[in-house]
Enzyme design. Structure first.
Site, PDB file in Angstrom:
ATOM      1  N   SER A   1      10.417  -3.236   5.449  1.00 29.69           N
ATOM      2  CA  SER A   1      11.026  -1.878   5.765  1.00 29.69           C
ATOM      3  C   SER A   1      12.194  -1.547   4.794  1.00 29.69           C
ATOM      4  O   SER A   1      12.625  -0.218   5.012  1.00 29.69           O
ATOM      5  CB  SER A   1      11.378  -1.921   7.218  1.00 29.69           C
ATOM      6  OG  SER A   1      12.531  -2.693   7.460  1.00 29.69           O
TER       7      SER A   1
ATOM      8  N   HIS B   1      11.740   0.748  11.376  1.00 24.73           N
ATOM      9  CA  HIS B   1      11.778  -1.036  10.924  1.00 24.73           C
ATOM     10  C   HIS B   1      10.959  -1.511  12.230  1.00 24.73           C
ATOM     11  O   HIS B   1      10.108  -2.430  11.728  1.00 24.73           O
ATOM     12  CB  HIS B   1      13.328  -1.212  11.189  1.00 24.73           C
ATOM     13  CG  HIS B   1      13.423  -2.837  11.400  1.00 24.73           C
ATOM     14  ND1 HIS B   1      13.557  -3.796  10.391  1.00 24.73           N
ATOM     15  CD2 HIS B   1      13.333  -3.766  12.509  1.00 24.73           C
ATOM     16  CE1 HIS B   1      13.607  -4.849  10.565  1.00 24.73           C
ATOM     17  NE2 HIS B   1      13.337  -5.082  12.071  1.00 24.73           N
TER      18      HIS B   1
ATOM     19  N   GLU C   1      11.335 -11.571  10.343  1.00 25.89           N
ATOM     20  CA  GLU C   1      12.129 -10.576   9.717  1.00 25.89           C
ATOM     21  C   GLU C   1      12.114 -10.867   8.328  1.00 25.89           C
ATOM     22  O   GLU C   1      12.202  -9.972   7.438  1.00 25.89           O
ATOM     23  CB  GLU C   1      13.645 -10.505  10.134  1.00 25.89           C
ATOM     24  CG  GLU C   1      13.658 -10.318  11.730  1.00 25.89           C
ATOM     25  CD  GLU C   1      13.511  -8.839  11.830  1.00 25.89           C
ATOM     26  OE1 GLU C   1      13.332  -8.193  10.697  1.00 25.89           O
ATOM     27  OE2 GLU C   1      13.390  -8.293  12.876  1.00 25.89           O
TER      28      GLU C   1
ATOM     29  N   HIS D   1       7.028  -4.319  11.731  1.00 30.17           N
ATOM     30  CA  HIS D   1       6.562  -5.547  12.650  1.00 30.17           C
ATOM     31  C   HIS D   1       4.987  -5.242  13.365  1.00 30.17           C
ATOM     32  O   HIS D   1       4.349  -6.240  13.371  1.00 30.17           O
ATOM     33  CB  HIS D   1       7.430  -5.528  13.949  1.00 30.17           C
ATOM     34  CG  HIS D   1       8.786  -6.316  13.550  1.00 30.17           C
ATOM     35  ND1 HIS D   1       8.729  -7.681  13.379  1.00 30.17           N
ATOM     36  CD2 HIS D   1      10.026  -5.937  13.819  1.00 30.17           C
ATOM     37  CE1 HIS D   1      10.221  -7.875  13.159  1.00 30.17           C
ATOM     38  NE2 HIS D   1      10.870  -6.906  13.247  1.00 30.17           N
TER      39      HIS D   1
END
Length: 285
Positions: free
Chosen positions: A199, A134, A180, A139
């Site tokens: 993700s 993730h 996010e 990111h």
């Protein structure tokens, strides 16, 4: 180092916090990953990369290609050799969730915390706690985008004021609904740039393709007032007209009066459409 507590985990967090530094950093210890973890990473990467090609924004696609991390769990030091010269960011290993004040301080100094452990086989589709897939896959590609790189530093610096004004929940919603779970208008359609979406193979499709989900034009105050889901797909997504809007709309906004006005009010439930609002899909292109 004691494990921090979080809203998403009441029974204790995964991760080896013993031996972590005062800022919760740990070494990646890349050589400790067994072959089966690298193989699991390759399968996760292959599955998500297929969706990235059609569902992710251009900045994410370009960043992921530059990181070249398809063959196994990447070394943070290799990524830092790319990030540093480009945007001044560096990755630091952490055991898992870290306290808010520590997280803000890392971001304010262009250090991005990346969890070192990888999800188990039965968690390929959904995970509450962030893992290395993730954090890195979701990111790090966007840290190569100048807008996101600058925004995250500014966000980190905003944390002190939010905590002092007892408005941390409101500031957290900005991060949640952008970094996010953010969407952006691009090439005449919707694209993903949020790590929580990109993700997850199922939420990537859901966020873009589901006809029932509520998508709203990005509005900073509305975002700060909106609750979110921590244990299921989101019921509301906010859409940027472009990535630069993320900074353009926030730099000129005085968060203090917004906090004072709304911090005691209950959040707007996720999925609720307020009177006078027009969902993104019904707006004129």
């Amino acid at each position: 180092m004691k494990k921090p507590s979080t809203e998403t985990s009441t029974s204790g967090l995964r991760g080896e916090y013993e031996g972590a530094a005062a800022d919760y950093t740990v070494g990646q210890d890349w050589h400790s990953y067994p072959p089966e973890m690298h193989e699991r990473w390759r399968r996760l990467h292959a599955r998500q990369s297929a969706l990235v090609a059609t569902h992710a924004c251009a900045a994410f696609r370009e960043g992921l290609a530059r990181l070249d991390c398809a063959e196994g769990i990447p070394r943070f030091e290799d990524a830092n050799a790319i990030l540093g010269p480009e945007t001044g960011w560096q990755l630091v290993g952490v055991p898992g969730f870290i306290p808010d004040a520590v997280f803000f301080d890392h971001l304010a100094h262009r250090r991005f915390p990346v969890t070192r452990w990888l999800r188990e086989e039965h968690e390929l589709d959904y995970l509450v706690e962030p893992d290395v897939f993730h954090d890195f896959f979701g990111h790090v590609p966007m840290l190569l985008d100048p807008t996101i790189a600058d925004f995250l530093e500014l966000y980190g610096k905003a944390g002190t004021r939010a905590m002092a004004m007892d408005a941390l929940d409101m500031l957290a919603r900005i991060y949640w609904y952008t970094i996010e779970f953010g969407l952006v208008r691009e090439d005449g359609g919707l694209k993903v740039f949020g790590a929580g979406i990109i993700s997850s193979s199922s939420e990537t499709r859901y966020s873009i393709e589901d006809r029932e989900v509520l998508r709203l034009p990005f509005d900073a105050v509305r975002v700060m007032r909106t609750g979110y889901m921590i244990d299921s797909f989101q019921k509301t997504y906010f859409v940027l007209e472009s990535l630069p809007q993320l900074i353009e709309d926030l730099v000129g906004l005085d968060f203090g009066p917004v906090y004072e006005t709304w911090r005691a009010a209950p959040p707007i439930p996720a999925g609720d459409l307020l009177s006078g609002e027009t969902p993104f899909g019904e707006l004129t292109p």
